[in-house]
Design a protein around this motif. Structure first.
Motif, PDB file in Angstrom:
ATOM      1  N   MET B   1      56.013  29.562  44.112  1.00  0.00           N
ATOM      2  CA  MET B   1      54.661  30.120  43.940  1.00  0.00           C
ATOM      3  C   MET B   1      54.080  29.696  42.578  1.00  0.00           C
ATOM      4  O   MET B   1      54.756  29.777  41.560  1.00  0.00           O
ATOM      5  CB  MET B   1      54.733  31.651  43.999  1.00  0.00           C
ATOM      6  N   SER B   2      52.816  29.232  42.593  1.00  0.00           N
ATOM      7  CA  SER B   2      52.221  28.794  41.327  1.00  0.00           C
ATOM      8  C   SER B   2      51.933  30.008  40.437  1.00  0.00           C
ATOM      9  O   SER B   2      51.799  31.133  40.918  1.00  0.00           O
ATOM     10  CB  SER B   2      50.920  28.036  41.604  1.00  0.00           C
ATOM     11  N   MET B   3      51.845  29.719  39.135  1.00  0.00           N
ATOM     12  CA  MET B   3      51.583  30.784  38.168  1.00  0.00           C
ATOM     13  C   MET B   3      50.210  31.435  38.408  1.00  0.00           C
ATOM     14  O   MET B   3      50.044  32.643  38.281  1.00  0.00           O
ATOM     15  CB  MET B   3      51.644  30.177  36.756  1.00  0.00           C
ATOM     16  N   GLU B   4      49.230  30.590  38.803  1.00  0.00           N
ATOM     17  CA  GLU B   4      47.882  31.111  39.058  1.00  0.00           C
ATOM     18  C   GLU B   4      47.916  32.142  40.182  1.00  0.00           C
ATOM     19  O   GLU B   4      47.337  33.231  40.085  1.00  0.00           O
ATOM     20  CB  GLU B   4      46.910  29.978  39.439  1.00  0.00           C
ATOM     21  N   LEU B   5      48.635  31.763  41.267  1.00  0.00           N
ATOM     22  CA  LEU B   5      48.699  32.654  42.427  1.00  0.00           C
ATOM     23  C   LEU B   5      49.426  33.947  42.084  1.00  0.00           C
ATOM     24  O   LEU B   5      49.030  35.042  42.496  1.00  0.00           O
ATOM     25  CB  LEU B   5      49.412  31.928  43.581  1.00  0.00           C
ATOM     26  N   PHE B   6      50.479  33.826  41.269  1.00  0.00           N
ATOM     27  CA  PHE B   6      51.250  34.992  40.858  1.00  0.00           C
ATOM     28  C   PHE B   6      50.346  36.017  40.143  1.00  0.00           C
ATOM     29  O   PHE B   6      50.343  37.204  40.461  1.00  0.00           O
ATOM     30  CB  PHE B   6      52.400  34.533  39.942  1.00  0.00           C
ATOM     31  N   PHE B   7      49.546  35.515  39.199  1.00  0.00           N
ATOM     32  CA  PHE B   7      48.670  36.428  38.454  1.00  0.00           C
ATOM     33  C   PHE B   7      47.582  37.030  39.345  1.00  0.00           C
ATOM     34  O   PHE B   7      47.207  38.194  39.194  1.00  0.00           O
ATOM     35  CB  PHE B   7      48.026  35.698  37.267  1.00  0.00           C
ATOM     36  N   LEU B   8      47.095  36.226  40.269  1.00  0.00           N
ATOM     37  CA  LEU B   8      46.057  36.746  41.165  1.00  0.00           C
ATOM     38  C   LEU B   8      46.598  37.857  42.048  1.00  0.00           C
ATOM     39  O   LEU B   8      45.923  38.858  42.291  1.00  0.00           O
ATOM     40  CB  LEU B   8      45.496  35.617  42.036  1.00  0.00           C
ATOM     41  N   ILE B   9      47.838  37.691  42.532  1.00  0.00           N
ATOM     42  CA  ILE B   9      48.426  38.729  43.385  1.00  0.00           C
ATOM     43  C   ILE B   9      48.611  40.021  42.584  1.00  0.00           C
ATOM     44  O   ILE B   9      48.276  41.114  43.053  1.00  0.00           O
ATOM     45  CB  ILE B   9      49.768  38.237  43.982  1.00  0.00           C
ATOM     46  N   ILE B  10      49.107  39.899  41.346  1.00  0.00           N
ATOM     47  CA  ILE B  10      49.256  41.088  40.493  1.00  0.00           C
ATOM     48  C   ILE B  10      47.899  41.761  40.285  1.00  0.00           C
ATOM     49  O   ILE B  10      47.747  42.979  40.371  1.00  0.00           O
ATOM     50  CB  ILE B  10      49.875  40.703  39.132  1.00  0.00           C
ATOM     51  N   TYR B  11      46.908  40.932  40.031  1.00  0.00           N
ATOM     52  CA  TYR B  11      45.562  41.450  39.780  1.00  0.00           C
ATOM     53  C   TYR B  11      45.008  42.174  41.012  1.00  0.00           C
ATOM     54  O   TYR B  11      44.481  43.297  40.917  1.00  0.00           O
ATOM     55  CB  TYR B  11      44.666  40.269  39.375  1.00  0.00           C
ATOM     56  N   PHE B  12      45.146  41.553  42.181  1.00  0.00           N
ATOM     57  CA  PHE B  12      44.661  42.184  43.420  1.00  0.00           C
ATOM     58  C   PHE B  12      45.380  43.517  43.661  1.00  0.00           C
ATOM     59  O   PHE B  12      44.763  44.515  44.046  1.00  0.00           O
ATOM     60  CB  PHE B  12      44.885  41.266  44.625  1.00  0.00           C
ATOM     61  N   MET B  13      46.686  43.522  43.418  1.00  0.00           N
ATOM     62  CA  MET B  13      47.457  44.752  43.645  1.00  0.00           C
ATOM     63  C   MET B  13      46.992  45.860  42.689  1.00  0.00           C
ATOM     64  O   MET B  13      46.919  47.038  43.054  1.00  0.00           O
ATOM     65  CB  MET B  13      48.958  44.479  43.488  1.00  0.00           C
ATOM     66  N   ALA B  14      46.681  45.470  41.452  1.00  0.00           N
ATOM     67  CA  ALA B  14      46.213  46.463  40.477  1.00  0.00           C
ATOM     68  C   ALA B  14      44.896  47.083  40.939  1.00  0.00           C
ATOM     69  O   ALA B  14      44.679  48.300  40.818  1.00  0.00           O
ATOM     70  CB  ALA B  14      46.032  45.807  39.106  1.00  0.00           C
ATOM     71  N   MET B  15      44.004  46.266  41.495  1.00  0.00           N
ATOM     72  CA  MET B  15      42.707  46.786  41.948  1.00  0.00           C
ATOM     73  C   MET B  15      42.893  47.757  43.126  1.00  0.00           C
ATOM     74  O   MET B  15      42.264  48.820  43.175  1.00  0.00           O
ATOM     75  CB  MET B  15      41.790  45.624  42.380  1.00  0.00           C
ATOM     76  N   ILE B  16      43.756  47.385  44.061  1.00  0.00           N
ATOM     77  CA  ILE B  16      44.023  48.285  45.193  1.00  0.00           C
ATOM     78  C   ILE B  16      44.661  49.579  44.679  1.00  0.00           C
ATOM     79  O   ILE B  16      44.362  50.681  45.157  1.00  0.00           O
ATOM     80  CB  ILE B  16      44.953  47.595  46.222  1.00  0.00           C
ATOM     81  N   GLY B  17      45.540  49.446  43.666  1.00  0.00           N
ATOM     82  CA  GLY B  17      46.180  50.629  43.075  1.00  0.00           C
ATOM     83  C   GLY B  17      45.152  51.585  42.499  1.00  0.00           C
ATOM     84  O   GLY B  17      45.245  52.804  42.657  1.00  0.00           O
ATOM     85  N   ILE B  18      44.120  51.028  41.820  1.00  0.00           N
ATOM     86  CA  ILE B  18      43.050  51.865  41.271  1.00  0.00           C
ATOM     87  C   ILE B  18      42.304  52.575  42.406  1.00  0.00           C
ATOM     88  O   ILE B  18      41.958  53.756  42.312  1.00  0.00           O
ATOM     89  CB  ILE B  18      42.074  51.012  40.422  1.00  0.00           C
ATOM     90  N   GLY B  19      42.090  51.866  43.501  1.00  0.00           N
ATOM     91  CA  GLY B  19      41.421  52.474  44.654  1.00  0.00           C
ATOM     92  C   GLY B  19      42.213  53.648  45.199  1.00  0.00           C
ATOM     93  O   GLY B  19      41.656  54.716  45.477  1.00  0.00           O
ATOM     94  N   LEU B  20      43.521  53.466  45.324  1.00  0.00           N
ATOM     95  CA  LEU B  20      44.367  54.547  45.858  1.00  0.00           C
ATOM     96  C   LEU B  20      44.385  55.744  44.910  1.00  0.00           C
ATOM     97  O   LEU B  20      44.308  56.895  45.328  1.00  0.00           O
ATOM     98  CB  LEU B  20      45.802  54.027  46.074  1.00  0.00           C
ATOM     99  N   TRP B  21      44.462  55.461  43.600  1.00  0.00           N
ATOM    100  CA  TRP B  21      44.483  56.528  42.603  1.00  0.00           C
ATOM    101  C   TRP B  21      43.169  57.305  42.630  1.00  0.00           C
ATOM    102  O   TRP B  21      43.144  58.540  42.560  1.00  0.00           O
ATOM    103  CB  TRP B  21      44.717  55.915  41.222  1.00  0.00           C
ATOM    104  N   SER B  22      42.046  56.565  42.759  1.00  0.00           N
ATOM    105  CA  SER B  22      40.732  57.218  42.751  1.00  0.00           C
ATOM    106  C   SER B  22      40.490  58.015  44.015  1.00  0.00           C
ATOM    107  O   SER B  22      39.697  58.959  44.018  1.00  0.00           O
ATOM    108  CB  SER B  22      39.614  56.168  42.623  1.00  0.00           C
ATOM    109  N   MET B  23      41.153  57.646  45.097  1.00  0.00           N
ATOM    110  CA  MET B  23      40.899  58.262  46.391  1.00  0.00           C
ATOM    111  C   MET B  23      41.117  59.775  46.347  1.00  0.00           C
ATOM    112  O   MET B  23      40.385  60.543  46.954  1.00  0.00           O
ATOM    113  CB  MET B  23      41.831  57.638  47.432  1.00  0.00           C
ATOM    114  N   ARG B  24      42.129  60.174  45.570  1.00  0.00           N
ATOM    115  CA  ARG B  24      42.439  61.615  45.503  1.00  0.00           C
ATOM    116  C   ARG B  24      41.283  62.403  44.907  1.00  0.00           C
ATOM    117  O   ARG B  24      41.075  63.557  45.208  1.00  0.00           O
ATOM    118  CB  ARG B  24      43.691  61.838  44.653  1.00  0.00           C
TER     119      ARG B  24
END
Lengths: 48, 517
Positions: B1-24
């Motif tokens: 996996m390229s480094m660019e893709l690795f960071f993008l996946i982490i970034y996408f996961m962080a955004m979804i995490g914020i969505g889940l946290w805010s949902m409550r």
């Protein structure tokens, strides 16, 4: 300055300086805004 | 996996995490879902405002303009630097207070409460929805293209992934998710941009050496008048460049809604410092990198890729991944705000307002479904790759600014601004901006369409309001609320009057007053 023509430097510094000054003046002239930092449910007015 | 893709996946996961946290926190009622429960502090308010205002344009359009026109492009940056503080100082505190006093929870609903007439919403909502949807479409396309460029995945799949992530956290957490993710994205954007700038300056031997080398290519690039000197004395064009990103934001519904979500009216004061600080670091950097691309990647085919190509040339692979996350952040932070506001306008300001069939609990779900529906329609259109989308963006943002700047500004600053004035302003501003775009006023008259649109809407507001003061006076309850918004003091309880009685009569029968929020 920085290899730019004087006219370009003057416009860049002048306009950016204006916004910094605008921000500073805004912050300084609004120091009293904290007086309305109360519970947002509204404040009863004193009976006259 | 390229480094660019690795960071993008982490970034996408962080955004979804914020969505889940805010949902409550966001599912309690409409105010929680649409305004984050009016709970945001200065840093989140300021950085949400800035990241929402700055789309993928800053990484693509700004670099392109600087690459081709040199320091002329800085007129846009010079207006943009002051856009945040102007917005916060002119609208911030007053709009927060007035929206609370009038019981408004959406940016278009706020206009109807201030200018009470069913026509206010009937005119404002379609204009805003139409413009914002096309702006959103362009952000989807930019996000898909950015992802495709980094990962090598086909554009269609990249679009599905990019739209899926944006919809994911917007759908889950509503405004709070959008605000907090925008805050994080703003930090990623400024770190990414500064990283490229510093590496670029090192690559060319410093700013002075860079300027001298650019001057050797074409000395006009170092002036404020264009690569051919064609903008010398073209003050109509220059004024438009200064206005579009400074006062233009005052009329963007997805931007000004941020004022209504501040935890206290005085948040605007401290937020202005964060806002100007962010702008000083972020905005000029994009344009300087665009100019330095002439030296670093002299054989550039597509100027829109100037900043990305410079990043790939001057940064190590790890940093390129972070910078790609920054580019995606710029795109996604605008797209999520547009999506939420477009969903809000369609569900609350049109469907619920006129069908009278939604109770507070289900209205949140209606908003979510509308977000989903708009995203699917946007995705299908984006996959068809419509031509000239970025031209439509310029068109849409110009119309938004022209239609709504006087309506939002006069709402809090001019108590004589009435419904007739506001309606005239929105209609004339839209018509003037559209006409100016269609006839190409820049070419024909040397005047930017934004200048014509704003001038028309301001005139219409003033003439419309002053000539109809007797026939359509501002209701006393609203005039008093406007006066109170200008006063620096806690809101008296008697002025927390909620929505207009006339509007309340159109509220669904099963929703008692005071519970509709």
């Amino acid at each position: 300055m920085f290899g730019l023509p004087m006219e370009t430097t003057a416009i860049m510094v002048g306009v950016i300086g204006f916004w910094c000054l605008y921000t500073a003046v805004f912050v300084i002239t609004t120091r009293h805004w904290h007086v309305e930092d109360v519970d947002d449910t509204g404040q009863e007015e004193p009976q006259s | 996996m390229s480094m660019e893709l690795f960071f993008l996946i982490i970034y996408f996961m962080a955004m979804i995490g914020i969505g889940l946290w805010s949902m409550r926190k966001s599912t309690a009622d409409s105010e929680a879902f649409l305004l984050g429960g009016r709970s945001l502090g200065p840093a989140v308010t300021a950085l949400r405002l800035q990241s929402t205002s700055m789309s993928g344009y800053m990484f693509m359009g700004a670099g392109s303009l600087a690459n081709t026109q040199g320091y002329f492009s800085m007129w846009y940056a010079l207006g943009d630097v002051g856009g945040g503080v102007l917005n916060l100082s002119i609208l911030g505190r007053r709009m927060r207070k007035l929206s609370q006093m009038l019981g408004a929870i959406t940016s278009i609903g706020y206009l109807e409460h201030r200018y009470p007439s069913v026509w206010t919403r009937l005119i404002a909502a379609p204009i805003a929805l139409f413009c914002m949807f096309f702006y959103l479409l362009a952000q989807f396309l930019a996000g898909g293209q950015g992802l495709s460029m980094v990962t090598g995945i086909s554009l269609n799949w990249s679009l599905i992934i990019a739209v899926g992530v944006i919809v994911g956290y917007t759908f889950l957490g509503g405004y709070l998710a959008v605000a907090y993710s925008d805050f994080v994205q703003a930090i990623i954007m400024v770190v990414g941009m500064l990283w490229i700038l510093i590496a670029s300056l090192q690559a060319v031997g410093g700013l002075t050496q860079g300027h001298e080398a650019i001057g050797n290519i074409n000395e006009n690039l170092l002036t404020m008048w264009g690569a051919e000197g064609q903008y010398l004395g073209a003050w109509g064009v220059i004024l438009g460049a200064l206005l579009v990103f400074s006062i233009g934001y005052l009329g963007w519904p997805h931007v000004v809604v941020g004022h209504m979500s501040m935890s206290r009216p005085s948040v605007a004061r401290q937020a202005s410092i964060y806002s100007t600080g962010f702008n000083l670091l972020f905005i000029p950097s994009a344009y300087i990198i665009g100019m330095l691309s002439l030296l670093i990647v002299p054989n550039l085919d597509n100027p829109e890729l100037a900043i990305f190509q410079v990043a790939e040339t001057v940064l190590p692979p790890v940093a390129v991944g972070i910078v790609m996350a920054a580019i995606m952040a710029a795109i996604m932070s605008t797209a999520d705000a547009l999506l939420l506001q477009a969903g809000t306008i369609a569900s609350h300001d049109l469907w619920a307002r006129f069908t009278k069939s939604v109770n507070p609990k289900t209205s949140v779900n209606v908003s979510r479904l509308t977000v989903l529906l708009l995203a699917v329609v946007g995705l299908v259109l984006a996959m068809a790759r419509p031509p000239g989308v970025f031209s439509i963006v310029v068109f849409a943002t110009t119309v938004l600014g022209s239609a709504f700047v006087p309506a939002y500004v006069c709402a809090v600053w001019w108590k004589r601004a009435n419904t007739v004035g506001a309606l005239s302003s929105m209609v004339v501003g839209t018509a003037a901006a559209v006409t100016a775009q269609v006839v190409d006023s820049t070419e024909l008259l040397g005047v930017d369409p934004m200048v014509i649109g704003i001038a028309g809407s301001v005139l219409a507001m003033v003439i419309g309001s002053l000539t109809t003061q007797k026939s359509h006076p501002v209701p006393e309850r609203i005039a008093e609320a406007v006066r109170e918004a200008g006063r620096v003091a806690p809101i008296p309880a008697r002025l927390l009057i909620g929505e207009d009685a006339a509007l309340a009569s159109q509220r669904p029968a099963d929703v008692p007053a005071g519970q509709e929020r």
